[in-house]
Design an enzyme around this catalytic site. Structure first.
Site, PDB file in Angstrom:
ATOM      1  CB  CYS A  99      75.629  47.996  -3.867  1.00  0.00           C
ATOM      2  SG  CYS A  99      74.358  46.985  -4.624  1.00  0.00           S
ATOM      3  N   PRO A 143      75.314  46.598 -15.331  1.00  0.00           N
ATOM      4  CG  PRO A 143      74.589  48.819 -15.144  1.00  0.00           C
ATOM      5  CD  PRO A 143      74.957  47.619 -14.319  1.00  0.00           C
ATOM      6  CB  CYS A 146      77.880  39.797 -11.388  1.00  0.00           C
ATOM      7  SG  CYS A 146      77.839  38.142 -10.678  1.00  0.00           S
ATOM      8  N   GLY A 198      79.114  49.304 -15.880  1.00  0.00           N
ATOM      9  CA  GLY A 198      79.832  50.432 -15.302  1.00  0.00           C
ATOM     10  C   GLY A 198      81.246  50.082 -14.870  1.00  0.00           C
ATOM     11  CE  LYS A 199      81.061  45.151 -11.412  1.00  0.00           C
ATOM     12  NZ  LYS A 199      79.717  45.359 -11.968  1.00  0.00           N
TER      13      LYS A 199
END
Length: 456
Positions: A373, A255, A252, A257-258
């Protein structure tokens, strides 16, 4: 005239979000092209009206003898935006009334001029008395009743802090690209350009700009020195504990970032696979390109492992599962209105299915980090509890690196209690084949188990 058009646009955005379930970001983007320099004002009214809608809507209900008909609902949202501007933007009372009345002509609602004028002037004359009639806790806190009750139930000692923080404007937090610069060097850049900032408290690679700006105006953004990422997300890399030569899965991943954070923090990985649904991978690819990073991006359904997995185990898996977003309401206030009570259980079922699907892909001795989150236990500890119920090949990690409230199985960061958004982290090691399964609960209470709200 521009202010009148702005008033109408904000009311249309709010109607789309509240009545039709539209995305607030998308609605502002669709209507914002014609406003140029006034886009920030449109966002302020639209986001603020959405953030405090339940509170504002209750005020209006005290001022009307009966609700406005569905076909004329734009009038209702003109009132919402007007009262928001009076209450939260300190706009001149007479200007707000005049602009709201003028907006009725442009929306073919001239019949409501006297109604709108009367409602707004009544509010201005009797504001303390009207606000005093709002005696329901969830209305005063501007939260839907079902979310208010769940937060109060899950976090009774922290609920008021969570409500207050979730109703504030979010900061613009940046992550320093460790491959190209350092936080100290980036500070010099900001000082040289006269940009005010503060350092993040729990991440040593974060900076918060005192005055948010568009990404194009962020120093060093276009050339890859920094990325926009909340502090609670930045600390994920420390939980994963990356080493050179590892094979990593970012499930998943959009966008991106991880994905980019992990590649920046450990550039010597053997490979990193970033997977998400086909409609979501463009953002991953764009972030990788801007930062000049490489990952294997796969457009597929994470649950359908037979369709995309090549049979090679991963040393690390990060699963940032789809969730209610209850920890990021300050950034996306439309979550309050788009989320339904039944959604939480549906997310929990999907989260459990995802963690079960990727567990067989993890190498014995490897580590899975489950992230959401969300601040709801149903999506966090309860999912982990169900996941480990019938398993023997696991050990839970205490994640002392993550500053947050220690929960039954992980660490919970809460809006208003910790700096950054609300995030949940849980680390699960897969027991090596030659090792007897051992510790089934988080480890010793060491440095990470700090008292909430303090920093070392």
């Amino acid at each position: 005239m521009k202010k009148v058009q702005l008033t109408i646009a904000a009311a249309r955005v709010l109607r789309g979000v509240i009545d039709h379930g539209h995305s607030l970001d998308r609605a502002v983007e669709d209507l914002g092209d014609g406003f140029n320099g006034n886009l920030s004002k449109l966002k302020e009214i639209a986001f603020g009206g959405c953030r405090f809608y339940i509170y504002l809507d209750s005020i209006i209900s005290k001022l009307l003898h009966k609700p406005i008909k569905e076909k004329n609902r734009i009038v209702h949202f003109l009132l919402v935006s007007a009262i928001y501007r009076i209450e939260f933007m300190c706009a001149p009372d007479h200007a707000v009334v005049n602009e709201s009345v003028s907006a009725l002509e442009k929306t073919n609602q001239s019949w409501a001029k006297s109604l709108t004028n009367g409602v707004l002037r009544n509010f201005l004359r009797n504001k303390p008395e009207i606000i005093g009639l709002l005696n329901k806790a969830h209305v005063r806190d501007a939260f839907p009743k079902h979310l208010h009750e769940r937060i109060t139930s899950d976090w009774p000692d922290h609920a008021q802090a969570i409500f207050r923080a979730s109703n504030k404007k979010p900061p613009l937090t940046l992550r320093i690209n460790q491959k190209t610069t350092t936080r100290s060097l980036y500070e010099e850049t900001l000082k040289g350009q006269g940009v005010d900032y503060v350092l993040t408290q729990d991440s040593d690679i974060g900076v918060i700009l005192s005055n948010p700006v568009s990404v194009e105006r962020i120093p060093g953004f276009t050339d890859g020195k920094v990325s926009v990422q909340d502090e609670s997300a930045q600390i994920m890399a420390s939980a994963v504990a990356l080493s050179s030569g590892q094979r990593v899965l970012d499930g998943c991943a959009a966008p991106g970032g991880k994905t980019c954070l992990m590649l920046e923090s450990q550039p010597d990985l053997a490979s990193l696979v970033a997977i998400d649904l086909p409609l979501r991978i463009t953002a991953i690819e764009q972030n990788l390109a801007r930062l000049k990073l490489n990952a294997m991006v796969i457009a597929a359904d994470l649950l359908d492992t037979a369709a995309w997995w090549d049979g090679r185990w991963f040393d690390r898996i990060v699963l940032d599962a789809p969730c209610s977003g209850s920890g990021v309401i300050r950034r996306h206030p439309d979550i309050k209105h788009r989320r339904r009570p039944s959604d939480i259980e549906k997310f929990a079922e999907q989260q459990l299915a995802m963690i079960n699907s990727v567990w067989p892909l993890l190498k014995p001795g490897g580590k899975l980090v489950y992230v959401t989150c969300s601040i709801f236990k149903a999506e966090n500890d309860h999912v982990i509890e169900k996941f480990i119920k019938d398993k023997e090949d696991f050990e839970l990690q205490s994640l002392n690196e993550i500053f947050g409230v220690e929960s039954s199985f992980g660490r919970q960061r809460l809006p208003g209690i910790h700096s950054g958004d609300g995030f949940y982290y849980c680390g699960i090691n897969k027991t090596p084949c030659n090792k007897t399964p051992g510790n089934k609960t988080p480890g010793n209470k060491t440095p990470g188990n700090k008292t909430p709200g303090t920093h070392s």
